[in-house]
Design a protein around this motif. Structure first.
Motif, short mmCIF file in Angstrom:
data_model
loop_
_atom_site.label_atom_id
_atom_site.label_comp_id
_atom_site.label_asym_id
_atom_site.label_seq_id
_atom_site.Cartn_x
_atom_site.Cartn_y
_atom_site.Cartn_z
N LEU A 284 18.40 -39.90 -12.03
CA LEU A 284 18.43 -39.41 -13.41
C LEU A 284 18.42 -40.58 -14.40
O LEU A 284 17.74 -40.52 -15.44
CB LEU A 284 19.67 -38.55 -13.64
N VAL A 285 19.15 -41.65 -14.10
CA VAL A 285 19.14 -42.82 -14.97
C VAL A 285 17.77 -43.47 -14.99
O VAL A 285 17.27 -43.90 -16.04
CB VAL A 285 20.22 -43.83 -14.52
N ASP A 286 17.11 -43.54 -13.83
CA ASP A 286 15.77 -44.12 -13.77
C ASP A 286 14.78 -43.33 -14.64
O ASP A 286 13.86 -43.90 -15.23
CB ASP A 286 15.27 -44.15 -12.33
N ARG A 287 14.99 -42.02 -14.71
CA ARG A 287 14.04 -41.18 -15.45
C ARG A 287 14.40 -41.05 -16.93
O ARG A 287 13.53 -41.11 -17.79
CB ARG A 287 13.98 -39.79 -14.81
N PHE A 288 15.69 -40.86 -17.24
CA PHE A 288 16.08 -40.55 -18.61
C PHE A 288 16.84 -41.67 -19.31
O PHE A 288 17.12 -41.55 -20.51
CB PHE A 288 16.94 -39.27 -18.63
N GLY A 289 17.19 -42.72 -18.59
CA GLY A 289 17.94 -43.81 -19.19
C GLY A 289 19.44 -43.59 -19.07
O GLY A 289 19.91 -42.45 -19.07
N ARG A 290 20.17 -44.71 -18.98
CA ARG A 290 21.61 -44.60 -18.77
C ARG A 290 22.32 -43.93 -19.93
O ARG A 290 23.19 -43.08 -19.73
CB ARG A 290 22.20 -46.00 -18.55
N ARG A 291 21.94 -44.26 -21.14
CA ARG A 291 22.61 -43.70 -22.30
C ARG A 291 22.44 -42.18 -22.35
O ARG A 291 23.41 -41.44 -22.59
CB ARG A 291 22.06 -44.35 -23.57
N GLY A 292 21.22 -41.70 -22.13
CA GLY A 292 20.97 -40.27 -22.16
C GLY A 292 21.77 -39.52 -21.11
O GLY A 292 22.33 -38.45 -21.37
N VAL A 293 21.84 -40.07 -19.89
CA VAL A 293 22.57 -39.43 -18.81
C VAL A 293 24.07 -39.45 -19.11
O VAL A 293 24.78 -38.46 -18.89
CB VAL A 293 22.27 -40.11 -17.47
N THR A 296 24.74 -36.84 -21.93
CA THR A 296 24.48 -35.46 -21.51
C THR A 296 25.51 -34.99 -20.49
O THR A 296 26.10 -33.91 -20.62
CB THR A 296 23.07 -35.34 -20.93
#
Length: 420
Positions: A284-293, A296
């Motif tokens: 999920l971090v690879d796809r959406f970025g650490r901040r977004g994960v 969320t």
């Protein structure tokens, strides 16, 4: 499918040591409470005091450990705290065998173990930061998280079988042995560990360092614009979630009439969600970025507990609890490793032990205080109302998440004048 990343033999031994002690702890889950009730015939007030006082006093005792750990090699500290926990826990079955076990000993052992837990956590976090590359911190944290949830699923049922066959004292002995295995695993890591970056140079400066360094971890966290909101958010969320746990036991096993095995199933089965969430964290971090994960998952993890206030008797109530817990734990399984890796990356190497120690002390003390307060609230309003109030307060906690983009990682605070 995401390829499994190799983190090396030394991390493998650290992971194995963590797995041994974690499985031991969950195998002996609630063992002290069972011993107090079944062996010492303690009342509900004494059992509640044992649960709250052990963590609270242990946190106070552990306050000086952050600065003490910071200026020492971390592996000897980890081995030492494992041996302390082994010795403390083994005193329980030994005292039981000689007929001298008492409530006061259980309380002292719980305090010693809680304080050693904090010291070990501070040392292991600092050691992990130096052991793996920065880009691998999330992978390492995810593996620890998956191990925790696996132990949470498997440990209590296995411990329940052991209690039924041999009694709760045997599970305490098994937990003690797990710390001995952990110490052996940490010793097997091998290699060299760098000298701590700074040391006190004189006995009198050491005393001043302990007095001044006592609050360095809190000062650093509160000065960091990214860690400060996460500090308040995680401490409050953990405290409110844990405060609901004993109230759910009272509600489900009392007025709602659930059998003990149903209560155990309601909270053990959903822990599989934590294993799933921890495995999803890196993709999920690879796809959406650490901040977004981080944001969320931080919001989603608090949306569910309010549903526990609506539990009813029978199968529908059991399904509701399991669904709420599954959603909550899955979101926590995603959030926790991302948060842990982010915290280590934001913290300078010469402040990791003090920062993690301050965080852990605050978390344990807040959880003990909120749990005791919610017990009093439940006595006045009833457990269902108290559970609902905790759930509503959790819905407000996302306001404490770091919604603003933060500046780059701050420079370390100036070193104390009396440190080398």
């Amino acid at each position: 499918m995401v390829a499994r990343r190799a983190l090396g033999r030394r991390f493998g031994w650290l992971w194995a040591a963590y797995a041994a002690s974690t499985f031991g702890s969950w195998l002996a889950f609630d063992a002290f409470a069972l011993i107090a009730v079944l062996v010492l015939h303690a009342g509900s007030a004494e059992v509640s005091a044992l649960a709250a006082a052990g963590a609270a006093v242990g946190a106070v005792v552990a306050v000086p450990f952050g600065p003490w750990v910071e200026f020492r090699r971390k592996r000897p500290v980890m081995v030492g705290t494992d041996l302390v926990r082994f010795a403390a826990l083994m005193s329980v079955p030994l005292a039981f065998a000689f007929g001298t076990l008492g409530f006061a000993q259980l309380l002292v052992v719980s305090v010693v173990v809680a304080a050693a837990d904090i010291a070990f956590g501070a040392a292991s976090g600092a050691y992990l930061k130096g052991l793996v590359a920065p880009e691998d911190l999330l992978v390492a944290s995810s593996r620890f998280e998956s191990t925790t949830w696996t132990a949470t699923v498997l440990g209590p049922p296995a411990g329940g079988v052991m209690v039924g066959l041999f009694g709760p004292v045997v599970t305490v002995a098994a937990d003690a042995v797990s710390y001995l295995l952990s110490a052996a695993g940490i010793r097997a890591i091998g290699g060299t560990e760098p000298e701590p970056s700074r040391r006190p140079v004189r006995a009198e400066s050491s005393a001043r360092l302990r007095a001044g360094g006592l609050f360095d971890g809190w000062r650093f966290v509160l000065a960091d614009p990214a860690l400060r909101p996460l500090f308040f958010n995680t401490v409050l969320v953990n405290a409110l979630i844990m405060a609901v746990s004993p109230l759910m036991a009272v509600l489900m096993l009392g007025p709602l009439g659930f059998a003990p095995w149903q209560y155990g199933l309601a909270f053990a089965g959903p822990c599989l969600g934590g294993l799933v969430g921890s495995r999803l964290a890196r993709p999920l971090v690879d796809r959406f970025g650490r901040r977004g994960v981080l944001l969320t998952a931080g919001v989603l993890r608090v949306c569910w507990p309010v549903g526990l206030a609506f539990v009813r008797p029978g199968l529908p109530g059991l399904v509701l609890v399991m669904a709420v817990e599954l959603a909550l734990i899955t979101c926590c399984g995603v959030f926790n490793p991302v948060f842990a890796a982010h915290r280590l990356e934001r913290t300078p190497p010469d402040r990791v032990a003090r920062t993690l120690s301050a965080w852990s002390v605050t978390n344990k003390a807040a959880t003990a205080a909120v749990t005791a307060s919610w017990g009093l609230l439940a006595a006045v309003t009833g457990p269902r109302t108290a559970i609902g109030i905790a759930g509503l307060l959790l819905l407000v906690t996302p306001l404490l998440l770091p919604w603003r983009e933060r500046a780059p990682k701050p420079e370390p605070l100036p070193a104390p004048a009396d440190a080398a």
